[in-house]
Design a protein around this motif. Structure first.
Motif, PDB file in Angstrom:
ATOM      1  N   PRO A   2       0.940  -6.539  -0.543  1.00 28.78           N
ATOM      2  CA  PRO A   2       1.481  -5.775   0.582  1.00 28.78           C
ATOM      3  C   PRO A   2       0.946  -4.342   0.628  1.00 28.78           C
ATOM      4  CG  PRO A   2       2.995  -5.653  -1.236  1.00 28.78           C
ATOM      5  CD  PRO A   2       1.825  -6.505  -1.697  1.00 28.78           C
ATOM      6  N   SER A   3       1.254  -3.665   1.732  1.00 27.73           N
ATOM      7  CA  SER A   3       1.051  -2.221   1.780  1.00 27.73           C
ATOM      8  C   SER A   3       2.025  -1.578   0.805  1.00 27.73           C
ATOM      9  CB  SER A   3       1.370  -1.690   3.180  1.00 27.73           C
ATOM     10  OG  SER A   3       0.268  -1.817   4.014  1.00 27.73           O
ATOM     11  N   ARG A  11       7.295   1.334  16.487  1.00 29.83           N
ATOM     12  CA  ARG A  11       7.621   0.485  15.319  1.00 29.83           C
ATOM     13  C   ARG A  11       6.994   1.118  14.109  1.00 29.83           C
ATOM     14  NH1 ARG A  11       4.275  -1.929  11.198  1.00 29.83           N
ATOM     15  NH2 ARG A  11       5.691  -3.206   9.964  1.00 29.83           N
ATOM     16  N   GLY A  54       0.537 -10.895   4.690  1.00 30.71           N
ATOM     17  CA  GLY A  54       1.124 -10.680   6.023  1.00 30.71           C
ATOM     18  C   GLY A  54       0.086 -10.790   7.114  1.00 30.71           C
ATOM     19  N   LEU A  55      -1.160 -10.426   6.796  1.00 32.12           N
ATOM     20  CA  LEU A  55      -2.214 -10.414   7.823  1.00 32.12           C
ATOM     21  C   LEU A  55      -2.739 -11.832   8.065  1.00 32.12           C
ATOM     22  CD1 LEU A  55      -2.968  -7.668   9.051  1.00 32.12           C
ATOM     23  CD2 LEU A  55      -2.257  -7.346   6.695  1.00 32.12           C
ATOM     24  N   ARG A  83      -4.155   4.895   8.911  1.00 32.66           N
ATOM     25  CA  ARG A  83      -3.338   4.346   9.984  1.00 32.66           C
ATOM     26  C   ARG A  83      -3.532   5.143  11.276  1.00 32.66           C
ATOM     27  NH1 ARG A  83       0.083   0.738   7.331  1.00 32.66           N
ATOM     28  NH2 ARG A  83       1.370   0.443   9.192  1.00 32.66           N
ATOM     29  N   ASP A  97       6.827  -9.050   3.715  1.00 31.32           N
ATOM     30  CA  ASP A  97       6.499  -8.266   2.517  1.00 31.32           C
ATOM     31  C   ASP A  97       7.672  -8.123   1.559  1.00 31.32           C
ATOM     32  OD1 ASP A  97       4.335  -6.055   4.398  1.00 31.32           O
ATOM     33  OD2 ASP A  97       3.881  -7.843   3.232  1.00 31.32           O
ATOM     34  N   ASN A 138      -5.718  -1.170   2.721  1.00 30.43           N
ATOM     35  CA  ASN A 138      -5.321  -1.464   4.092  1.00 30.43           C
ATOM     36  C   ASN A 138      -6.071  -0.481   4.996  1.00 30.43           C
ATOM     37  OD1 ASN A 138      -4.061  -2.327   6.383  1.00 30.43           O
ATOM     38  ND2 ASN A 138      -1.982  -1.839   5.739  1.00 30.43           N
ATOM     39  N   ASN A 147      -1.141   1.300  12.697  1.00 29.77           N
ATOM     40  CA  ASN A 147      -1.778   0.450  11.706  1.00 29.77           C
ATOM     41  C   ASN A 147      -3.259   0.818  11.640  1.00 29.77           C
ATOM     42  OD1 ASN A 147      -1.024  -1.964   9.951  1.00 29.77           O
ATOM     43  ND2 ASN A 147       0.497  -2.124  11.592  1.00 29.77           N
ATOM     44  N   PHE A 182       6.351  -6.560   9.400  1.00 26.11           N
ATOM     45  CA  PHE A 182       5.051  -6.736  10.058  1.00 26.11           C
ATOM     46  C   PHE A 182       5.006  -8.045  10.854  1.00 26.11           C
ATOM     47  CE2 PHE A 182       0.703  -5.870  10.706  1.00 26.11           C
ATOM     48  CZ  PHE A 182       0.003  -7.047  10.594  1.00 26.11           C
TER      49      PHE A 182
HETATM   50  O1  KDG Z   1       1.253  -8.074   4.258  1.00 28.47           O
HETATM   51  C1  KDG Z   1       0.497  -7.103   4.937  1.00 28.47           C
HETATM   52  C2  KDG Z   1       1.410  -5.959   5.212  1.00 28.47           C
HETATM   53  O2  KDG Z   1       1.937  -5.460   4.010  1.00 28.47           O
HETATM   54  C3  KDG Z   1       0.767  -4.770   5.859  1.00 28.47           C
HETATM   55  O3  KDG Z   1      -0.009  -5.081   6.928  1.00 28.47           O
HETATM   56  C4  KDG Z   1       1.884  -3.856   6.159  1.00 28.47           C
HETATM   57  O4  KDG Z   1       0.590  -2.215   7.260  1.00 28.47           O
HETATM   58  C5  KDG Z   1       1.577  -2.920   7.256  1.00 28.47           C
HETATM   59  C6  KDG Z   1       2.571  -2.899   8.319  1.00 28.47           C
HETATM   60  O5  KDG Z   1       2.322  -2.224   9.338  1.00 28.47           O
HETATM   61  O6  KDG Z   1       3.626  -3.557   8.131  1.00 28.47           O
END
Ligand code: KDG
Length: 353
Positions: free
Chosen positions: A110-111, A190, A55-56, A169, A93, A166, A230, A213
């Motif tokens: 993913p997270s 969000r 996702g990043l 947060r 994800d 990750n 995040n 994300f």
């Molecule tokens: O693919 C990366 C995401 O799973 C990760 O960044 C999810 O921390 C996350 C978010 O805020 O969606």
């Protein structure tokens, strides 16, 4: 005359031979290096491609760690190729995890939060204000608890090979500086697509919006949400300061990244290929944790120069923890009483060392 006829016949003959050779050469030239007679890719020597969906973006430690994984795998065998797709190019994800189950995608990282709808026990990581240091994280995730939890993925058609990071947060918003619980009231935040995150931010007085994300930056740009939460590397490297003015250190949740492989595809690999992939995921995971922690420290310093930074005081954090206590009680059953008690006891044992 005869000679002329002979010449023309010979010429025609040469032309026919030339044309036949050219056609015959086409089929020869058309033969791929691996043999184009319908052999399986393995027996024909073609490498199997493992695609990783992230996702990043390609600035994030998650991408650099995935490229480290690629380097490790491809240096040990020519039967596997790794392709890394960042910024949600393949899927978000939840969709990527479903694709693993169908065997239409090989790897995603993913997270844990979006994974909870597949394996509820991963909800332990969403219990707010529980993991409090990277040392505690490593003691719990790199030990028996992490191993036993990862084993629960196979029933869902997924194999987790390693725990990547990750991080802790933090909150950003575009409305006002946050110093107290009251400052949060009514903010549209969000959150990840995870019920406990929704209820945690409701208990903190905000108006939470679950969202993939991949949709987050646009939502902040269009002001459909006031803020998000995040880790520092994502906040900096996804360029959130372009659309968010205020940064607040809360450390409210620690998010692991899960190195997940499709079990359908995993079971098709040889034992040697599986060992190469498993050891590379673990070694790249060590690289990932080190790089992510270094990046988080550096990102915070850079973000302080781009955003108005506040850090919730220890006293005020006690009020945040008090506000979310009912959420922990509410979700113990849904996550699994046994695994929650194991998790909290691991934390207590570490804290009492
Ligand atoms: O693919 C990366 C995401 O799973 C990760 O960044 C999810 O921390 C996350 C978010 O805020 O969606």
């Amino acid at each position: 005359m005869f000679k002329k006829k002979n010449f023309l016949f010979t010429l025609l003959l040469l032309l026919i031979v030339a044309v036949l050779t050219a056609c015959g050469g086409g089929s020869t030239e058309g033969t791929t290096s691996s043999g184009s007679n319908g052999e399986s890719s393995e027996s024909s020597g073609e490498a199997r491609t493992l695609r990783i969906s992230l996702g990043l973006n390609d600035q994030h430690p998650l991408y650099h760690s995935s490229m480290k994984f690629k380097e490790l795998v491809e240096s040990q065998t020519d039967t596997l190729k790794v392709e890394v797709y960042h910024s949600g190019q393949i899927a978000d994800d939840r969709s990527a995890i479903e694709m693993l189950q169908f065997g239409t995608l090989e790897i995603t990282i993913p997270s844990s939060a979006p994974f909870v709808s597949f394996v509820p026990e991963y909800g332990v990581f969403d219990l707010p204000f529980t993991l409090t240091s990277t040392e505690m994280v490593d003691a719990i995730l790199q030990g028996e608890f992490g191993e036993n939890l990862a084993a629960k993925t196979e029933a869902q058609g997924i194999v987790q090979l390693a725990w990547w990071e990750n991080g802790f947060r933090q909150l950003t918003n575009d409305t006002k500086p946050i110093n107290t619980l009251e400052d949060l009231k009514g903010l549209k935040i969000r959150v990840m697509e995870n019920e406990m995150h929704i209820d945690t931010w409701k208990a903190l007085g905000t108006n939470p919006t679950p969202m993939a994300f991949t949709e987050l930056f646009t939502a902040m740009q269009q002001k459909t949400v006031d803020g998000q939460e995040n880790p520092y590397p994502s906040i900096l490297l996804e360029k959130y300061p372009e659309v968010q003015k205020y940064l607040t250190e809360t450390n409210h949740v620690y998010s692991p990244f899960l190195f997940l492989v499709s079990k359908k595809i995993w079971d098709e690999l040889s034992a040697e290929q599986q060992e190469i992939i498993r050891s590379a995921a673990i070694e790249a995971g060590e690289y990932n944790r080190e790089l992510t922690r270094q990046t988080a420290n550096e990102a915070l310093e850079e973000l302080k120069g781009q955003m108005e930074f506040t850090k919730i005081s220890d006293e005020e954090l006690e009020r945040f923890k008090e506000a979310v206590k009912p959420v922990i009680e509410q979700y113990k059953d849904q996550v699994g009483t046994e695994i929650v008690e194991q998790y909290l006891s691991e934390i207590e044992n570490f804290s009492n060392k």
